[in-house]
Design a protein around this motif. Structure first.
Motif, short mmCIF file in Angstrom:
data_model
loop_
_atom_site.label_atom_id
_atom_site.label_comp_id
_atom_site.label_asym_id
_atom_site.label_seq_id
_atom_site.Cartn_x
_atom_site.Cartn_y
_atom_site.Cartn_z
N ARG A 294 0.82 -1.22 0.00
CA ARG A 294 0.00 0.00 0.00
C ARG A 294 0.85 1.28 0.00
O ARG A 294 0.31 2.37 -0.15
CB ARG A 294 -0.94 0.00 1.22
CG ARG A 294 -2.00 -1.10 1.17
CD ARG A 294 -3.01 -0.95 2.31
NE ARG A 294 -3.58 0.36 2.34
CZ ARG A 294 -3.66 1.12 3.43
NH1 ARG A 294 -3.24 0.67 4.59
NH2 ARG A 294 -4.17 2.34 3.36
N LEU A 295 2.16 1.13 0.20
CA LEU A 295 3.03 2.31 0.27
C LEU A 295 3.31 2.83 -1.13
O LEU A 295 3.87 2.13 -1.97
CB LEU A 295 4.35 1.93 0.97
CG LEU A 295 5.37 3.07 1.11
CD1 LEU A 295 4.85 4.19 2.01
CD2 LEU A 295 6.70 2.53 1.65
N LYS A 296 2.89 4.08 -1.39
CA LYS A 296 3.11 4.66 -2.71
C LYS A 296 4.42 5.45 -2.77
O LYS A 296 4.98 5.66 -3.82
CB LYS A 296 1.93 5.55 -3.11
CG LYS A 296 0.64 4.74 -3.29
CD LYS A 296 -0.35 5.36 -4.26
CE LYS A 296 -0.95 6.63 -3.75
NZ LYS A 296 -2.20 7.03 -4.39
N SER A 297 4.91 5.89 -1.59
CA SER A 297 6.20 6.59 -1.55
C SER A 297 7.31 5.60 -1.90
O SER A 297 7.15 4.39 -1.75
CB SER A 297 6.47 7.14 -0.15
OG SER A 297 5.38 7.87 0.32
N ASP A 298 8.44 6.15 -2.30
CA ASP A 298 9.61 5.32 -2.64
C ASP A 298 10.22 4.78 -1.34
O ASP A 298 10.80 5.52 -0.54
CB ASP A 298 10.60 6.21 -3.42
CG ASP A 298 11.86 5.47 -3.82
OD1 ASP A 298 12.24 4.49 -3.15
OD2 ASP A 298 12.48 5.90 -4.81
N PHE A 299 10.10 3.48 -1.16
CA PHE A 299 10.51 2.81 0.08
C PHE A 299 11.99 3.07 0.43
O PHE A 299 12.33 3.40 1.57
CB PHE A 299 10.26 1.31 -0.10
CG PHE A 299 10.66 0.43 1.03
CD1 PHE A 299 10.12 0.58 2.29
CD2 PHE A 299 11.58 -0.60 0.82
CE1 PHE A 299 10.48 -0.28 3.34
CE2 PHE A 299 11.94 -1.47 1.85
CZ PHE A 299 11.40 -1.29 3.11
N VAL A 300 12.84 2.97 -0.57
CA VAL A 300 14.28 3.13 -0.32
C VAL A 300 14.60 4.59 0.00
O VAL A 300 15.40 4.90 0.90
CB VAL A 300 15.10 2.61 -1.52
CG1 VAL A 300 16.58 2.94 -1.38
CG2 VAL A 300 14.91 1.10 -1.66
N ASP A 301 13.93 5.49 -0.70
CA ASP A 301 14.12 6.91 -0.44
C ASP A 301 13.66 7.25 0.99
O ASP A 301 14.33 8.01 1.70
CB ASP A 301 13.31 7.72 -1.47
CG ASP A 301 13.56 9.21 -1.33
OD1 ASP A 301 14.73 9.59 -1.14
OD2 ASP A 301 12.59 9.98 -1.40
#
Ligand code: AMP
Ligand code: GLY
Length: 411
Positions: A294-301
Protein backbone atom coordinates in the motif's frame (compact mmCIF):
# COMPACT_ATOMS: atom_id res chain seq x y z
CA UNK A 1 22.22 2.02 -5.66
CA UNK A 2 23.08 -1.53 -4.74
CA UNK A 3 20.68 -2.77 -2.08
CA UNK A 4 20.90 -5.97 -0.04
CA UNK A 5 17.93 -7.49 1.80
CA UNK A 6 18.82 -10.01 4.52
CA UNK A 7 16.40 -12.86 5.17
CA UNK A 8 14.41 -15.57 3.46
CA UNK A 9 10.77 -15.27 4.49
CA UNK A 10 7.60 -13.55 3.33
CA UNK A 11 8.55 -10.34 5.09
CA UNK A 12 11.83 -10.20 3.20
CA UNK A 13 10.06 -11.01 -0.07
CA UNK A 14 7.74 -8.03 0.58
CA UNK A 15 10.68 -5.79 1.55
CA UNK A 16 12.58 -6.79 -1.60
CA UNK A 17 9.41 -6.25 -3.67
CA UNK A 18 9.03 -2.71 -2.27
CA UNK A 19 12.72 -1.97 -2.86
CA UNK A 20 12.52 -3.35 -6.42
CA UNK A 21 9.96 -0.64 -7.27
CA UNK A 22 12.37 2.17 -6.30
CA UNK A 23 13.96 4.01 -9.23
CA UNK A 24 16.98 4.55 -6.97
CA UNK A 25 17.83 0.84 -7.04
CA UNK A 26 20.03 -0.51 -9.84
CA UNK A 27 20.87 -3.81 -8.29
CA UNK A 28 18.99 -5.77 -5.66
CA UNK A 29 20.30 -8.77 -3.75
CA UNK A 30 18.59 -11.07 -1.27
CA UNK A 31 20.63 -13.19 1.15
CA UNK A 32 19.69 -15.96 1.12
CA UNK A 33 16.31 -15.00 -0.35
CA UNK A 34 13.75 -17.58 -1.54
CA UNK A 35 12.14 -18.71 -4.80
CA UNK A 36 9.92 -15.60 -4.64
CA UNK A 37 12.74 -13.07 -4.26
CA UNK A 38 14.59 -14.87 -7.09
CA UNK A 39 12.03 -13.34 -9.47
CA UNK A 40 12.82 -9.74 -8.48
CA UNK A 41 16.36 -9.85 -7.06
CA UNK A 42 19.56 -11.83 -7.25
CA UNK A 43 19.61 -14.44 -4.52
CA UNK A 44 22.97 -14.90 -2.82
CA UNK A 45 23.60 -18.17 -1.01
CA UNK A 46 24.62 -16.72 2.34
CA UNK A 47 22.69 -17.71 5.45
CA UNK A 48 20.96 -14.94 7.40
CA UNK A 49 22.88 -16.17 10.46
CA UNK A 50 26.29 -15.82 8.80
CA UNK A 51 27.17 -12.26 9.82
CA UNK A 52 30.76 -12.56 8.60
CA UNK A 53 29.68 -13.90 5.22
CA UNK A 54 27.11 -11.12 4.82
CA UNK A 55 29.70 -8.50 5.73
CA UNK A 56 32.23 -9.93 3.28
CA UNK A 57 29.64 -9.88 0.50
CA UNK A 58 28.53 -6.31 1.25
CA UNK A 59 32.12 -5.07 1.22
CA UNK A 60 33.00 -6.96 -1.95
CA UNK A 61 29.97 -5.61 -3.84
CA UNK A 62 30.16 -2.15 -2.25
CA UNK A 63 26.51 -2.39 -1.15
CA UNK A 64 25.03 1.08 -0.57
CA UNK A 65 22.21 0.04 1.73
CA UNK A 66 21.41 -3.17 3.60
CA UNK A 67 17.93 -3.80 5.03
CA UNK A 68 17.64 -6.45 7.74
CA UNK A 69 14.52 -8.63 7.90
CA UNK A 70 14.79 -11.18 10.73
CA UNK A 71 15.21 -10.64 14.44
CA UNK A 72 17.81 -13.36 14.90
CA UNK A 73 20.22 -11.64 12.49
CA UNK A 74 19.82 -8.44 14.51
CA UNK A 75 20.37 -10.30 17.76
CA UNK A 76 23.62 -11.68 16.28
CA UNK A 77 24.90 -8.11 15.92
CA UNK A 78 24.81 -7.72 12.13
CA UNK A 79 24.23 -3.97 12.44
CA UNK A 80 27.17 -3.50 14.82
CA UNK A 81 29.42 -5.46 12.43
CA UNK A 82 28.34 -3.48 9.33
CA UNK A 83 28.55 -0.10 11.06
CA UNK A 84 32.04 -0.86 12.31
CA UNK A 85 33.08 -1.21 8.67
CA UNK A 86 31.30 2.00 7.69
CA UNK A 87 28.52 0.20 5.77
CA UNK A 88 25.02 1.68 5.76
CA UNK A 89 22.47 -0.71 7.25
CA UNK A 90 18.86 -0.18 8.34
CA UNK A 91 18.24 -2.03 11.58
CA UNK A 92 18.97 -1.76 15.32
CA UNK A 93 22.25 -2.66 17.01
CA UNK A 94 22.39 -5.81 19.10
CA UNK A 95 21.86 -3.69 22.23
CA UNK A 96 18.81 -1.91 20.80
CA UNK A 97 17.38 -5.17 19.39
CA UNK A 98 16.93 -6.29 23.00
CA UNK A 99 13.66 -4.39 22.87
CA UNK A 100 12.46 -7.64 21.28
CA UNK A 101 14.99 -10.28 22.34
CA UNK A 102 14.54 -9.60 26.06
CA UNK A 103 11.00 -9.12 27.36
CA UNK A 104 12.48 -7.83 30.61
CA UNK A 105 14.62 -5.16 28.92
CA UNK A 106 11.52 -3.79 27.15
CA UNK A 107 9.34 -3.94 30.27
CA UNK A 108 11.90 -2.13 32.43
CA UNK A 109 12.13 0.77 29.98
CA UNK A 110 8.32 0.96 29.64
CA UNK A 111 7.92 1.10 33.43
CA UNK A 112 10.67 3.72 33.86
CA UNK A 113 9.24 6.03 31.17
CA UNK A 114 5.56 5.49 31.93
CA UNK A 115 4.76 3.81 28.61
CA UNK A 116 1.41 2.00 29.04
CA UNK A 117 1.73 -1.78 29.16
CA UNK A 118 0.40 -4.79 31.09
CA UNK A 119 1.56 -5.17 34.71
CA UNK A 120 4.19 -7.89 34.97
CA UNK A 121 6.66 -9.76 37.11
CA UNK A 122 9.62 -11.89 36.03
CA UNK A 123 10.69 -15.20 37.54
CA UNK A 124 13.69 -17.49 37.40
CA UNK A 125 12.22 -19.95 39.90
CA UNK A 126 9.37 -22.28 39.00
CA UNK A 127 7.81 -22.62 42.45
CA UNK A 128 7.68 -18.85 42.94
CA UNK A 129 6.16 -18.45 39.48
CA UNK A 130 3.47 -21.04 40.20
CA UNK A 131 2.67 -19.44 43.55
CA UNK A 132 2.31 -16.07 41.82
CA UNK A 133 -0.06 -17.49 39.20
CA UNK A 134 -2.21 -19.06 41.94
CA UNK A 135 -2.34 -15.76 43.79
CA UNK A 136 -3.22 -13.72 40.65
CA UNK A 137 -5.68 -16.18 39.13
CA UNK A 138 -6.66 -16.51 35.46
CA UNK A 139 -6.75 -15.28 32.75
CA UNK A 140 -3.04 -14.64 32.89
CA UNK A 141 -0.21 -14.56 30.36
CA UNK A 142 3.01 -16.59 30.58
CA UNK A 143 5.92 -15.58 28.34
CA UNK A 144 9.25 -17.30 27.99
CA UNK A 145 12.13 -14.80 27.83
CA UNK A 146 14.13 -14.59 24.60
CA UNK A 147 13.33 -14.92 20.89
CA UNK A 148 10.55 -17.45 20.34
CA UNK A 149 9.16 -16.56 16.90
CA UNK A 150 5.84 -15.66 18.50
CA UNK A 151 5.46 -19.11 20.00
CA UNK A 152 6.69 -18.78 23.60
CA UNK A 153 3.50 -17.09 24.79
CA UNK A 154 0.54 -18.71 26.53
CA UNK A 155 -2.60 -16.69 27.16
CA UNK A 156 -3.87 -19.00 29.90
CA UNK A 157 -7.60 -19.14 30.60
CA UNK A 158 -7.08 -21.16 33.78
CA UNK A 159 -4.48 -21.54 36.53
CA UNK A 160 -3.90 -25.12 35.34
CA UNK A 161 -3.08 -23.97 31.81
CA UNK A 162 -0.66 -21.35 33.16
CA UNK A 163 1.00 -23.92 35.42
CA UNK A 164 1.45 -26.26 32.48
CA UNK A 165 3.12 -23.46 30.47
CA UNK A 166 5.45 -22.80 33.41
CA UNK A 167 6.37 -26.49 33.63
CA UNK A 168 7.38 -26.39 29.95
CA UNK A 169 9.29 -23.10 30.26
CA UNK A 170 11.27 -24.23 33.30
CA UNK A 171 12.04 -27.64 31.81
CA UNK A 172 14.41 -25.75 29.50
CA UNK A 173 17.96 -24.82 30.38
CA UNK A 174 18.10 -21.39 32.09
CA UNK A 175 14.30 -21.08 32.07
CA UNK A 176 13.12 -17.54 32.68
CA UNK A 177 9.59 -16.20 32.34
CA UNK A 178 7.62 -13.00 32.46
CA UNK A 179 4.09 -13.31 33.86
CA UNK A 180 1.71 -10.62 32.74
CA UNK A 181 -1.72 -9.22 33.39
CA UNK A 182 -4.05 -10.31 30.56
CA UNK A 183 -5.12 -7.32 28.48
CA UNK A 184 -8.55 -7.39 26.86
CA UNK A 185 -9.46 -5.46 23.77
CA UNK A 186 -8.72 -5.10 20.08
CA UNK A 187 -5.22 -5.98 18.96
CA UNK A 188 -3.34 -4.14 16.20
CA UNK A 189 0.19 -3.53 14.91
CA UNK A 190 1.78 -0.14 14.32
CA UNK A 191 5.20 -0.25 12.68
CA UNK A 192 7.36 2.86 12.39
CA UNK A 193 10.46 3.82 10.46
CA UNK A 194 12.78 4.98 13.25
CA UNK A 195 16.17 6.63 13.58
CA UNK A 196 16.88 7.96 17.06
CA UNK A 197 14.01 10.40 17.70
CA UNK A 198 12.71 10.46 14.13
CA UNK A 199 9.64 8.23 14.20
CA UNK A 200 7.46 7.87 11.09
CA UNK A 201 4.34 5.72 11.42
CA UNK A 202 3.15 3.35 8.74
CA UNK A 203 -0.45 2.28 8.22
CA UNK A 204 -2.08 -0.08 10.72
CA UNK A 205 -2.39 -3.81 10.18
CA UNK A 206 -4.12 -6.53 12.11
CA UNK A 207 -2.47 -9.91 12.42
CA UNK A 208 -4.26 -13.14 13.41
CA UNK A 209 -1.94 -15.04 15.74
CA UNK A 210 -3.97 -18.13 16.58
CA UNK A 211 -3.69 -21.18 14.35
CA UNK A 212 -7.40 -21.83 13.78
CA UNK A 213 -10.65 -20.02 12.96
CA UNK A 214 -12.31 -18.02 15.72
CA UNK A 215 -8.93 -17.34 17.37
CA UNK A 216 -8.71 -20.91 18.56
CA UNK A 217 -5.62 -23.07 18.90
CA UNK A 218 -1.99 -22.32 19.64
CA UNK A 219 -0.19 -19.04 18.98
CA UNK A 220 1.72 -18.90 15.69
CA UNK A 221 3.90 -16.39 13.89
CA UNK A 222 0.69 -15.06 12.28
CA UNK A 223 -1.92 -16.72 10.02
CA UNK A 224 -3.35 -13.77 8.15
CA UNK A 225 -3.47 -10.00 8.13
CA UNK A 226 -5.11 -6.95 6.62
CA UNK A 227 -4.53 -3.22 6.36
CA UNK A 228 -5.82 -0.62 7.13
CA UNK A 229 -7.90 -1.33 10.24
CA UNK A 230 -11.14 0.67 10.32
CA UNK A 231 -11.53 0.58 14.06
CA UNK A 232 -8.14 2.21 14.62
CA UNK A 233 -8.96 5.82 13.80
CA UNK A 234 -6.44 8.64 13.15
CA UNK A 235 -7.10 9.84 16.72
CA UNK A 236 -6.14 6.46 18.16
CA UNK A 237 -3.01 6.39 16.00
CA UNK A 238 -2.04 9.86 17.20
CA UNK A 239 -2.58 8.79 20.83
CA UNK A 240 -0.41 5.71 20.23
CA UNK A 241 2.36 7.80 18.68
CA UNK A 242 2.20 10.26 21.57
CA UNK A 243 2.03 7.80 24.46
CA UNK A 244 3.92 4.78 23.12
CA UNK A 245 5.97 4.96 19.91
CA UNK A 246 7.67 8.36 20.25
CA UNK A 247 8.28 7.96 24.01
CA UNK A 248 9.88 4.55 23.39
CA UNK A 249 12.25 5.94 20.73
CA UNK A 250 13.04 8.82 23.08
CA UNK A 251 13.60 6.47 26.03
CA UNK A 252 16.02 4.34 24.04
CA UNK A 253 18.08 7.42 23.15
CA UNK A 254 18.05 8.44 26.82
CA UNK A 255 19.14 4.96 27.90
CA UNK A 256 22.11 5.03 25.52
CA UNK A 257 20.64 2.41 23.16
CA UNK A 258 19.22 4.52 20.30
CA UNK A 259 17.04 2.59 17.86
CA UNK A 260 17.34 2.59 14.07
CA UNK A 261 15.15 0.38 11.91
CA UNK A 262 11.56 -0.80 11.93
CA UNK A 263 10.11 -0.46 15.42
CA UNK A 264 7.05 -2.66 15.72
CA UNK A 265 4.43 -1.91 18.37
CA UNK A 266 2.19 -4.86 19.18
CA UNK A 267 -0.73 -2.99 20.75
CA UNK A 268 -4.09 -3.49 22.41
CA UNK A 269 -6.91 -0.96 22.31
CA UNK A 270 -8.40 -1.47 25.79
CA UNK A 271 -11.14 0.26 27.77
CA UNK A 272 -8.36 2.32 29.34
CA UNK A 273 -6.66 3.40 26.14
CA UNK A 274 -3.94 1.83 24.02
CA UNK A 275 -1.48 -0.45 25.81
CA UNK A 276 1.71 -2.13 24.63
CA UNK A 277 1.77 -5.90 24.38
CA UNK A 278 5.29 -6.00 23.02
CA UNK A 279 7.85 -4.27 20.86
CA UNK A 280 9.65 -5.98 18.03
CA UNK A 281 12.92 -4.75 16.56
CA UNK A 282 11.94 -5.45 12.93
CA UNK A 283 9.05 -5.42 10.48
CA UNK A 284 6.17 -7.74 11.27
CA UNK A 285 5.69 -10.91 9.29
CA UNK A 286 3.00 -11.08 7.82
CA UNK A 287 2.35 -7.35 8.44
CA UNK A 288 5.00 -6.33 5.86
CA UNK A 289 3.15 -8.31 3.20
CA UNK A 290 0.02 -6.14 3.44
CA UNK A 291 1.48 -2.79 4.54
CA UNK A 292 4.27 -2.38 1.98
CA UNK A 293 2.06 -3.04 -1.09
CA UNK A 294 0.00 0.00 0.00
CA UNK A 295 3.03 2.31 0.27
CA UNK A 296 3.11 4.66 -2.71
CA UNK A 297 6.20 6.59 -1.55
CA UNK A 298 9.61 5.32 -2.64
CA UNK A 299 10.51 2.81 0.08
CA UNK A 300 14.28 3.13 -0.32
CA UNK A 301 14.12 6.91 -0.44
CA UNK A 302 12.05 6.91 2.79
CA UNK A 303 14.66 4.76 4.55
CA UNK A 304 17.40 7.14 3.46
CA UNK A 305 15.49 10.17 4.64
CA UNK A 306 14.73 8.57 7.98
CA UNK A 307 18.38 7.59 8.44
CA UNK A 308 19.29 11.24 7.81
CA UNK A 309 16.73 12.02 10.55
CA UNK A 310 14.53 14.00 8.21
CA UNK A 311 10.79 14.07 8.78
CA UNK A 312 8.91 12.82 5.73
CA UNK A 313 5.29 12.26 4.88
CA UNK A 314 4.31 8.90 3.50
CA UNK A 315 1.87 8.47 0.64
CA UNK A 316 -0.51 5.48 0.92
CA UNK A 317 -3.00 3.77 -1.33
CA UNK A 318 -6.58 3.95 0.01
CA UNK A 319 -7.11 0.32 -0.93
CA UNK A 320 -7.46 -2.48 1.58
CA UNK A 321 -4.97 -5.34 1.37
CA UNK A 322 -5.81 -8.73 2.87
CA UNK A 323 -3.40 -11.63 3.12
CA UNK A 324 -4.06 -15.23 4.11
CA UNK A 325 -1.21 -17.52 5.16
CA UNK A 326 -1.04 -21.07 3.87
CA UNK A 327 0.76 -23.20 6.44
CA UNK A 328 2.02 -26.78 6.42
CA UNK A 329 -0.27 -29.33 8.02
CA UNK A 330 0.71 -29.65 11.68
CA UNK A 331 2.02 -26.08 12.07
CA UNK A 332 2.94 -24.69 14.60
CA UNK A 333 3.74 -27.92 16.49
CA UNK A 334 5.40 -29.55 13.49
CA UNK A 335 5.60 -29.15 9.74
CA UNK A 336 6.05 -31.27 6.68
CA UNK A 337 8.50 -30.39 3.93
CA UNK A 338 8.81 -31.21 0.25
CA UNK A 339 5.12 -31.22 -0.81
CA UNK A 340 4.75 -29.97 -4.40
CA UNK A 341 2.88 -26.67 -4.88
CA UNK A 342 1.16 -26.06 -8.21
CA UNK A 343 -1.04 -23.42 -9.76
CA UNK A 344 0.61 -20.22 -8.52
CA UNK A 345 0.92 -18.78 -12.03
CA UNK A 346 -2.87 -18.73 -12.39
CA UNK A 347 -3.36 -16.42 -9.41
CA UNK A 348 -4.48 -12.83 -9.83
CA UNK A 349 -2.86 -11.89 -6.52
CA UNK A 350 0.48 -11.03 -5.01
CA UNK A 351 1.97 -14.20 -3.56
CA UNK A 352 4.84 -13.83 -1.10
CA UNK A 353 6.95 -16.89 -0.35
CA UNK A 354 7.38 -17.59 3.38
CA UNK A 355 8.75 -21.13 3.40
CA UNK A 356 9.25 -22.62 -0.05
CA UNK A 357 12.14 -24.21 -1.94
CA UNK A 358 12.86 -25.46 -5.44
CA UNK A 359 13.38 -29.21 -5.75
CA UNK A 360 13.97 -30.93 -9.08
CA UNK A 361 12.55 -27.91 -10.87
CA UNK A 362 9.37 -27.86 -8.79
CA UNK A 363 8.23 -25.50 -6.05
CA UNK A 364 7.83 -27.36 -2.74
CA UNK A 365 6.88 -26.57 0.84
CA UNK A 366 9.85 -25.90 3.11
CA UNK A 367 8.65 -24.70 6.49
CA UNK A 368 5.73 -23.96 8.80
CA UNK A 369 4.29 -20.92 7.07
CA UNK A 370 4.64 -21.54 3.34
CA UNK A 371 2.93 -18.78 1.32
CA UNK A 372 0.82 -15.71 1.83
CA UNK A 373 -1.72 -14.71 -0.80
CA UNK A 374 -2.47 -10.97 -0.83
CA UNK A 375 -5.06 -9.06 -2.82
CA UNK A 376 -6.00 -5.43 -2.89
CA UNK A 377 -9.52 -3.98 -3.20
CA UNK A 378 -11.65 -0.96 -2.34
CA UNK A 379 -13.16 -2.56 0.76
CA UNK A 380 -12.24 -5.21 3.31
CA UNK A 381 -15.21 -7.31 2.22
CA UNK A 382 -14.08 -7.26 -1.41
CA UNK A 383 -10.47 -8.03 -0.51
CA UNK A 384 -11.68 -10.96 1.62
CA UNK A 385 -13.73 -12.40 -1.24
CA UNK A 386 -10.90 -11.90 -3.72
CA UNK A 387 -8.11 -13.43 -1.61
CA UNK A 388 -10.13 -16.54 -0.74
CA UNK A 389 -11.20 -17.00 -4.38
CA UNK A 390 -7.56 -16.85 -5.52
CA UNK A 391 -6.34 -19.28 -2.82
CA UNK A 392 -8.65 -21.96 -4.20
CA UNK A 393 -6.52 -22.03 -7.37
CA UNK A 394 -3.48 -23.31 -5.45
CA UNK A 395 -2.93 -27.01 -5.74
CA UNK A 396 -1.12 -28.58 -2.76
CA UNK A 397 -2.58 -31.16 -0.41
CA UNK A 398 -0.36 -30.41 2.62
CA UNK A 399 -1.50 -26.87 3.33
CA UNK A 400 -4.15 -25.37 5.60
CA UNK A 401 -5.37 -21.84 6.22
CA UNK A 402 -7.80 -19.86 8.34
CA UNK A 403 -11.15 -18.98 6.76
CA UNK A 404 -11.94 -15.91 8.84
CA UNK A 405 -9.13 -13.41 8.25
CA UNK A 406 -10.58 -9.90 8.60
CA UNK A 407 -14.06 -11.15 9.60
CA UNK A 408 -13.96 -9.55 13.07
CA UNK A 409 -13.70 -6.11 11.50
CA UNK A 410 -16.62 -6.56 9.08
CA UNK A 411 -20.10 -5.20 9.70
P1 AMP B 1 3.86 -11.65 21.97
O1 AMP B 1 4.85 -12.67 21.50
O2 AMP B 1 4.27 -10.93 23.21
O3 AMP B 1 3.41 -10.76 20.85
O4 AMP B 1 2.52 -12.44 22.31
C1 AMP B 1 1.85 -13.19 21.35
C2 AMP B 1 0.38 -12.90 21.41
O5 AMP B 1 -0.14 -13.26 22.71
C3 AMP B 1 0.02 -11.44 21.25
O6 AMP B 1 -0.06 -11.08 19.92
C4 AMP B 1 -1.32 -11.38 21.96
O7 AMP B 1 -2.37 -11.84 21.14
C5 AMP B 1 -1.14 -12.34 23.09
N1 AMP B 1 -0.70 -11.63 24.29
C6 AMP B 1 0.56 -11.38 24.68
N2 AMP B 1 0.61 -10.67 25.83
C7 AMP B 1 -0.67 -10.46 26.18
C8 AMP B 1 -1.30 -9.79 27.29
N3 AMP B 1 -0.58 -9.22 28.27
N4 AMP B 1 -2.63 -9.77 27.33
C9 AMP B 1 -3.37 -10.36 26.36
N5 AMP B 1 -2.86 -11.00 25.30
C10 AMP B 1 -1.51 -11.06 25.21
N1 GLY C 1 3.20 -10.86 13.00
C1 GLY C 1 3.83 -10.87 14.24
C2 GLY C 1 5.25 -10.68 14.25
O1 GLY C 1 5.88 -10.43 13.24
O2 GLY C 1 5.82 -10.74 15.31
Amino acid sequence: MKVLVIGKGGREHAIAHAASKSPLVDQLYAAPGNPGTAQIAENVAISDSDVEGLLRFAKEKAIDLTIVGPEHTLALGVVDAFEKEGLKIFGPTKAAAQVESSKEFAKKIMMKYGIPTAAYQSFENKEEAIAYVKEQGAPIVVKEDGLKAGKGVTVAQSVEEATEALEIAFAQEGGKVVIEECLRGFEFSLICFVCNETVIPMEIAQDHKCAYDGDQGPNTGGMGVYSPVRRITPEIIEETMKTIMRPMAHAMVQEGVPFTGFLYGGLMLTENGVKTIEFNARFGDPEAEVILPRLKSDFVDVIQQVMAQQECKLDWSDDVTLGVVLASAGYPASSTKGAVIKGLDALDAQVYHMGTAMKDGELVTDGGRVLIVVTQAKTLEEAYAKTYAEIKKIDCDCLFYRNDIGKKDMN
